[in-house]
Enzyme design. Structure first.
Site, PDB file in Angstrom:
ATOM      1  N   ASP A  95       0.841  -1.200   0.000  1.00 51.91           N
ATOM      2  CA  ASP A  95       0.000   0.000   0.000  1.00 51.91           C
ATOM      3  C   ASP A  95       0.881   1.257   0.000  1.00 51.91           C
ATOM      4  OD1 ASP A  95      -2.345   1.457   0.145  1.00 51.91           O
ATOM      5  OD2 ASP A  95      -2.537   1.289   2.322  1.00 51.91           O
ATOM      6  N   GLU A 128       2.785   5.028  -3.934  1.00 49.67           N
ATOM      7  CA  GLU A 128       2.685   5.891  -5.139  1.00 49.67           C
ATOM      8  C   GLU A 128       3.888   6.811  -5.327  1.00 49.67           C
ATOM      9  OE1 GLU A 128       0.226   5.361  -2.957  1.00 49.67           O
ATOM     10  OE2 GLU A 128      -0.898   4.044  -4.292  1.00 49.67           O
ATOM     11  N   ASP A 145      -9.012   2.734  -3.105  1.00 50.17           N
ATOM     12  CA  ASP A 145     -10.104   3.131  -2.207  1.00 50.17           C
ATOM     13  C   ASP A 145     -11.380   3.531  -2.947  1.00 50.17           C
ATOM     14  OD1 ASP A 145      -8.172   2.649  -0.371  1.00 50.17           O
ATOM     15  OD2 ASP A 145      -7.782   4.756   0.074  1.00 50.17           O
TER      16      ASP A 145
HETATM   17  O1  MIG Z   1      -4.300   5.994   4.104  1.00 53.94           O
HETATM   18  O2  MIG Z   1      -3.960   0.841   5.569  1.00 53.94           O
HETATM   19  O3  MIG Z   1      -5.977   1.627   0.004  1.00 53.94           O
HETATM   20  O4  MIG Z   1      -6.927  -0.514   1.492  1.00 53.94           O
HETATM   21  O5  MIG Z   1      -7.088  -0.184   4.288  1.00 53.94           O
HETATM   22  C1  MIG Z   1      -5.051   4.844   3.976  1.00 53.94           C
HETATM   23  C2  MIG Z   1      -5.158   1.536   5.593  1.00 53.94           C
HETATM   24  C3  MIG Z   1      -4.144   3.654   3.960  1.00 53.94           C
HETATM   25  C4  MIG Z   1      -5.203   2.697   2.002  1.00 53.94           C
HETATM   26  C5  MIG Z   1      -5.544   1.409   1.321  1.00 53.94           C
HETATM   27  C6  MIG Z   1      -6.597   0.690   2.120  1.00 53.94           C
HETATM   28  C7  MIG Z   1      -6.088   0.447   3.528  1.00 53.94           C
HETATM   29  C8  MIG Z   1      -5.700   1.763   4.193  1.00 53.94           C
HETATM   30  N1  MIG Z   1      -4.713   2.463   3.359  1.00 53.94           N
END
Ligand code: MIG
Length: 705
Positions: free
Chosen positions: A322, A325, A426
């Protein structure tokens, strides 16, 4: 046929391309412009040294354009400008762009032409597909040059296959990755995880994977465990495994700046991205102040891979990557503020969290990426779009070679299919997002990423019972079937809306397990032959022009057509069938063409194309639980059908050495024939039951194979 067109001189080599042998280098005219006979002609090239911009304007014939992965907006991409600049963009409204990933590959189709274009540039890139009403495409980069690959083929499938020749074949995911997966941000303790797991088994709702979101870590420190809430995590992992579950844990790239914290100390001044002053670059994400590993560097990947391996050895089976980016919130102060906001929130206020998070994200977008430098001196903004790509490459390289890997990532670039799969980030618990995800999942297949999925049920916002049912029905027909939702939103496990809905969702999940022999066969054959598991209709019915206009139905494998319901209260819908098909709900044949099909709440319209077969089984609690009864549904209106069934161990790379079984099944005038194309694996299914649907009615045969 693949042509390479070169514009200027690229700052950095690409990491997407791994095979260039078959590529034909075209020569430009004296102005640096290209003409590809019969396809297009460059009009102008503009170079602006001050803004570092390079722009190519090209005249094309209008048509339909498909691809670009999971960007939002219409399935046909023509008429819009797209930005490739990987960004944590968490509200997927119709205009949201850029998003997390960059797949600058698309396929152009009109009456006379069929070709793909891969614009290989990992920094800031814009592609304008005629948004100003002209028959022109404008490519703009912020850099000194880029390469483009023009792929000419006689079918979409052929074009995609050549693209995968350039950028690499898909890895094969383990079989359990096709079971149902349950996630939530977050299950906050080992106890809570075990309770959720127990519920699935008690209620006999099949489930293979449970996810751990950021709260399994100590203060969001990567490669640590929260010893307070997960004090018994070893026991938790053991119990989950004993009950047939796999566990997938989230990985975030930001390493907390904290004296004495092992990962930080090891990485400090050695493995992290740099600031212009030569010191480690710092941003703030969940842990507060963090530094970011430079995954492009081989030794950094090795280091990270070792850590992943340790987690793997502790019992984590899969990883979701996660925030890569990169997503940078801003300063530490902002984070503290956000944490206290979340603490103060009542559960119903989930949407406010998103808004607040959005505000903070806005600040994050102003973080100056121009100041970030890689260990080899390359400026980060020139290669921003391959950060996530290299992060999951690190996990991939850390895994045992012989083992199949379950790794997904939110941020990605072309070629990512060599290391793992993706999810769409998301989304929201909105009806519109079922429809949106249909086109995103199809578009991900068209850029060659076969293992993909979205947050089923919707991530942000509160779901309701009907929406959840419809989302789950759709989710049960896509490659990755994972229910996930955000902190502060209404719970959406299958039992959260009372018995009536639980029953429907249980059936939905069971049906997924029933289809697994088919899904897994089609997936694996697709990995071998470069065919996405989920595709638009036109992928398999290209001669039928109508299929190019169908953006709210898809094909799962080569034989099943799915038409999800994505509107509240809707109890029927129009369905286009490119060929006569067997309605798998009503078990009647429908002719080629448009049909209004009934869809009461417990029904998702789906069809078996005539002349094809569908291997299915009795459902089980989880994929590896047991072998179960095996049935082959045959759709043979005119007493003719053909299809394939594939099996292997589902967890090693032995399939590459030919250790699998592949059967070709034909039905012709009352006779079933099972041809063993290959039988190099344990023969699993001994008794085959055939249910053959013909215009004369149903026939049942049982054979020992
Ligand atoms: O700023 O880890 O897309 O699936 O549950 C949010 C918490 C961070 C974004 C991910 C999401 C995840 C969440 N993350």
């Amino acid at each position: 046929m693949i042509y390479k067109l070169k514009y200027g001189i690229p700052d950095v080599g690409s990491e997407a391309i791994i095979n260039e042998k078959k590529v034909i280098n075209l020569s430009p005219n004296e102005k640096g412009l290209y003409k590809v006979e019969g396809l297009f002609e460059d009009l102008q090239i503009i170079k602006n040294d001050e803004s570092e911009e390079l722009i190519v304007i090209r005249k094309v014939l209008e048509g339909k354009v498909f691809g670009f992965g999971d960007k939002v907006g219409p399935f046909n991409r023509w008429g819009k400008k797209y930005i490739f600049w990987n960004t944590d963009n968490y509200t997927h409204h119709p205009g949201a762009d850029p998003l997390y990933k960059s797949f600058p590959f698309n396929i152009f189709i009109n009456d006379n032409q069929k070709y793909g274009i891969f614009t290989d540039y990992p920094g800031y890139l814009e592609i304008d597909l005629g948004s100003e009403g002209k028959s022109e495409i404008v490519f703009k980069i912020r850099g000194s040059g880029f390469n483009q690959y023009v792929i000419v083929g006689n079918s979409v499938r052929d074009i995609l296959s050549q693209y995968l020749y350039l950028t690499g074949k898909n890895i094969a995911f383990p079989k359990w990755a096709f079971g149902y997966q349950q996630s939530r941000w977050s299950y906050f303790s080992d106890k809570e995880v075990l309770e959720v797991a127990k519920k699935f088994r008690e209620k006999k709702i099949p489930c293979d994977v449970i996810y751990l979101d950021i709260d399994y870590m100590d203060d969001y420190k990567i490669f640590t465990w929260n010893e307070r809430n997960f004090s018994n995590y070893k026991n938790m992992l053991r119990e989950l495994h004993n009950n047939g579950f796999k566990i997938s844990a989230i990985l975030d790239p930001g390493v907390k700046v904290e004296k004495g914290y092992k990962i930080f100390e090891e990485g400090k001044d050695k493995y992290f991205l740099k600031d212009i002053d030569g010191k480690d670059f710092e941003g703030a994400v969940w842990p507060g102040r963090v530094r970011f590993p430079d995954f492009r560097d081989r030794k950094v990947r090795k280091w990270w891979g070792q850590k992943v391996k340790q987690l793997r050895e502790e019992g984590i089976d899969g990883f979701w990557n996660d925030m890569n980016e990169l997503s940078i919130f801003a300063t530490e102060k902002d984070i503290e503020e956000m944490k206290s906001i979340i603490k103060k929130m009542k559960l119903e206020d989930g949407i406010n969290i998103a808004i607040k998070a959005g505000m903070i994200g806005e600040i994050g977008r102003r973080v100056k990426v121009e100041n970030i430098i890689h260990l080899d001196g390359i400026k980060h903004y020139k290669i921003k779009n391959i950060y996530g790509f290299n992060m999951i490459r690190a996990s991939y390289e850390g895994f045992e070679k012989k083992e199949r890997k379950m790794i997904i990532t939110r941020s990605a670039y072309s070629g990512v299919q060599r290391y793992g799969g993706v999810w769409t980030g998301d989304n929201h618990s909105w009806w519109e997002h079922i429809q949106l995800e249909i086109s995103r999942i199809m578009s991900l297949g068209l850029v060659g990423v076969f293992y993909n999925g979205c947050d089923v049920g919707g991530f942000g916002g509160d779901v309701n019972a009907e929406l959840l049912v419809r989302f789950m029905q759709f989710g049960s027909f896509i490659p990755m079937f994972r229910n996930h939702s955000a902190i502060g939103t209404r719970r959406q496990e299958p039992w959260c809306f009372g018995e009536k809905y639980e029953k429907i969702m249980k059936k939905t999940i069971e049906y997924r397990y029933m289809l697994l022999p088919y899904i897994y066969s089609e997936y694996m054959i697709g990995v071998f032959k470069n065919i996405p598991l989920v595709t638009p209709l036109f992928f398999h019915f290209e001669k039928d022009k109508m299929t190019f206009d169908v953006d709210d139905q898809f094909m799962l494998g080569r034989s099943v057509i799915v038409a999800p319901i994505y509107k509240p209260g809707q109890r029927s819908r129009l369905v286009y069938l490119p060929k006569r098909s067997l309605d798998l709900n009503k078990r009647v044949f429908l002719n080629k063409g448009w049909h209004e099909v009934e869809a009461p709440l417990e029904v998702i319209p789906h069809f078996l194309v005539d002349g094809r077969i569908l291997p299915i089984q009795e459902p089980m609690n989880y994929v590896d639980e047991r072998e179960s009864d095996f049935t082959v549904i045959v759709s043979a209106y005119n007493n003719k059908a053909i299809g394939y069934y594939y099996e292997d161990d589902g967890k090693t790379e032995n399939y590459k050495k030919g250790m699998y079984n592949l059967y070709k099944i034909t039905y012709d005038k009352g006779k079933i024939e099972v041809l063993k194309i290959r039988e190099n694996y344990i023969h699993m299914k001994k008794v085959w039951n055939f249910r053959i649907y013909t215009k004369e009615g149903l026939k049942e045969i049982s054979l020992k194979i």
